[in-house]
Design a protein around this motif. Sequence first.
Motif, PDB file in Angstrom:
ATOM      1  N   ILE A  65      57.843 100.434 103.186  1.00 35.34           N
ATOM      2  CA  ILE A  65      57.741  99.535 101.763  1.00 35.34           C
ATOM      3  C   ILE A  65      59.054  99.134 101.314  1.00 35.34           C
ATOM      4  CG2 ILE A  65      57.422 101.053 100.218  1.00 35.34           C
ATOM      5  CD1 ILE A  65      55.480  99.437  98.673  1.00 35.34           C
ATOM      6  N   GLU A  66      59.610  97.969 101.109  1.00 39.68           N
ATOM      7  CA  GLU A  66      60.763  98.299 100.589  1.00 39.68           C
ATOM      8  C   GLU A  66      59.995  97.374  99.132  1.00 39.68           C
ATOM      9  OE1 GLU A  66      62.884  94.310 102.362  1.00 39.68           O
ATOM     10  OE2 GLU A  66      64.408  94.702 101.257  1.00 39.68           O
ATOM     11  N   LEU A  67      60.895  98.652  98.174  1.00 45.14           N
ATOM     12  CA  LEU A  67      60.520  98.343  96.838  1.00 45.14           C
ATOM     13  C   LEU A  67      61.122  97.812  96.146  1.00 45.14           C
ATOM     14  CD1 LEU A  67      58.370  99.648  94.375  1.00 45.14           C
ATOM     15  CD2 LEU A  67      59.438 101.075  94.709  1.00 45.14           C
ATOM     16  N   VAL A  83      68.603  95.085  93.783  1.00 41.44           N
ATOM     17  CA  VAL A  83      68.767  95.619  94.832  1.00 41.44           C
ATOM     18  C   VAL A  83      66.616  96.659  95.365  1.00 41.44           C
ATOM     19  CG1 VAL A  83      70.607  97.221  93.955  1.00 41.44           C
ATOM     20  CG2 VAL A  83      68.407  98.178  93.082  1.00 41.44           C
ATOM     21  N   HIS A  84      66.683  96.146  96.707  1.00 38.59           N
ATOM     22  CA  HIS A  84      65.512  97.437  97.403  1.00 38.59           C
ATOM     23  C   HIS A  84      65.979  98.057  97.776  1.00 38.59           C
ATOM     24  CE1 HIS A  84      65.184  92.116  98.831  1.00 38.59           C
ATOM     25  NE2 HIS A  84      64.511  93.034  96.971  1.00 38.59           N
ATOM     26  N   LEU A  85      64.630  98.974  97.448  1.00 36.58           N
ATOM     27  CA  LEU A  85      64.530 100.518  98.406  1.00 36.58           C
ATOM     28  C   LEU A  85      63.917 100.561  99.144  1.00 36.58           C
ATOM     29  CD1 LEU A  85      65.816 103.033  97.925  1.00 36.58           C
ATOM     30  CD2 LEU A  85      64.048 103.664  95.869  1.00 36.58           C
ATOM     31  N   ALA A 198      68.434 100.103 100.635  1.00 37.93           N
ATOM     32  CA  ALA A 198      68.254  98.761 102.210  1.00 37.93           C
ATOM     33  C   ALA A 198      69.747  98.232 101.581  1.00 37.93           C
ATOM     34  CB  ALA A 198      67.234  98.133 101.571  1.00 37.93           C
ATOM     35  N   HIS A 199      69.962  97.858 102.796  1.00 38.71           N
ATOM     36  CA  HIS A 199      71.777  97.034 102.837  1.00 38.71           C
ATOM     37  C   HIS A 199      72.474  96.764 101.511  1.00 38.71           C
ATOM     38  CE1 HIS A 199      68.553  94.194 100.486  1.00 38.71           C
ATOM     39  NE2 HIS A 199      68.222  93.646 101.779  1.00 38.71           N
ATOM     40  N   PRO A 200      72.658  97.715 100.746  1.00 41.49           N
ATOM     41  CA  PRO A 200      73.938  98.463  99.259  1.00 41.49           C
ATOM     42  C   PRO A 200      74.988  97.282  99.718  1.00 41.49           C
ATOM     43  CG  PRO A 200      74.175 100.184 100.747  1.00 41.49           C
ATOM     44  CD  PRO A 200      72.996  99.384 101.610  1.00 41.49           C
TER      45      PRO A 200
HETATM   46 FE    FE Z   1      65.755  93.692 101.506  1.00 38.22          FE
END
Ligand code: FE
Length: 303
Positions: A65-67, A83-85, A198-200
């Motif tokens: 999942i991308e939370l 941000v995406h986790l 994700a993609h920090p």
């Molecule tokens: Fe993303």
Amino acid sequence: MSEPVIDLHAHTTASDGSDTPRQLVAHAAAAGVDILAVTDHDTTAGWAEAFDEGQQAGVGIVGGIELSAQILDETRSAPPLSVHLLGYLVDPDHAGLRQELETIRSHRDTRLRLMVEQLAADVDISWDEVEARISPGATAGRPHIADVLVDKGVVDTVSEAFVHYLSSDGPYHVPHYAPRLRRAIEIIRDAGGVPVLAHPLSGNRRFAIGDTSSRQAMATVLAEWADWGLVGVEVFHRENSADLVPTLDQAAADVGLIRTGSSDFHGTKKPNRLGEHTTSPDQFEALVARATGMAFVHPASPL
Ligand code: FE
Ligand code: AMP
Ligand code: ZN
Ligand code: FE
């Protein structure tokens, strides 16, 4: 046998990708991907169909999942950073996770309607048109508005829609609720999953990680997030500016975080190609070993 190709981030019509889960997995097989994580925004709805197609096509599927999450500026002088986790191998039936996902998705629906209302003052667009582009039950996002703007010839491409109408600092943007990063990490861990940031370094997000020119500075921030329970960082991703990737990679290794790579494939909605960045088998094995929510099931054989 050559190393398996492992791509740990991809979207379907369960959120803002253009492929159904079945199409995504078929495309992954054709692209030579051996192991694929299905990571839709704020939903696990695509998993079942992806698992099924994975069995047919011989692709190992990692439920993910991308939370959506956010980082608040301590001084409150800047707007929150979205941000995406990524959360791998979460138990999709975990009550806390399910409740959080429902809250986020419901706020996303309201927020997208508000954006369309504001856009409609200047552009010929209606909620009915946008709603028609969202698969039933899918997580609603700005790319669904972009689709309509492209269809109607208001812009030529999705990217152009983001520049002119949908950007997060533009006049039509409405933010949506998301838990703070610390809480998001806890939600994924509580559901037995493995949280990977994700993609920090994409867009504004890089400001959260401190002085990106310094391995030491980045390691200090990453160490705090690791204390919160973060397990990995998506180091190899097209939106992480290439000049900073080696430093991020070293800083993450310094702190003992797993380093992943992935495409963030969205079908026709973004230029990202399946398998364009990959995760090494040793990092993937370490990741799977941290999961307590769900097992990774490969249709053929384990790694
Ligand atoms: Fe993303
Ligand atoms: P939202 O989830 O509604 O905030 O919208 C963010 C989503 O839009 C992300 O999943 C991105 O993949 C996508 N996105 C952001 N910028 C662009 C862009 N320039 N072109 C295409 N998709 C984008
Ligand atoms: Zn997306
Ligand atoms: Fe993504």
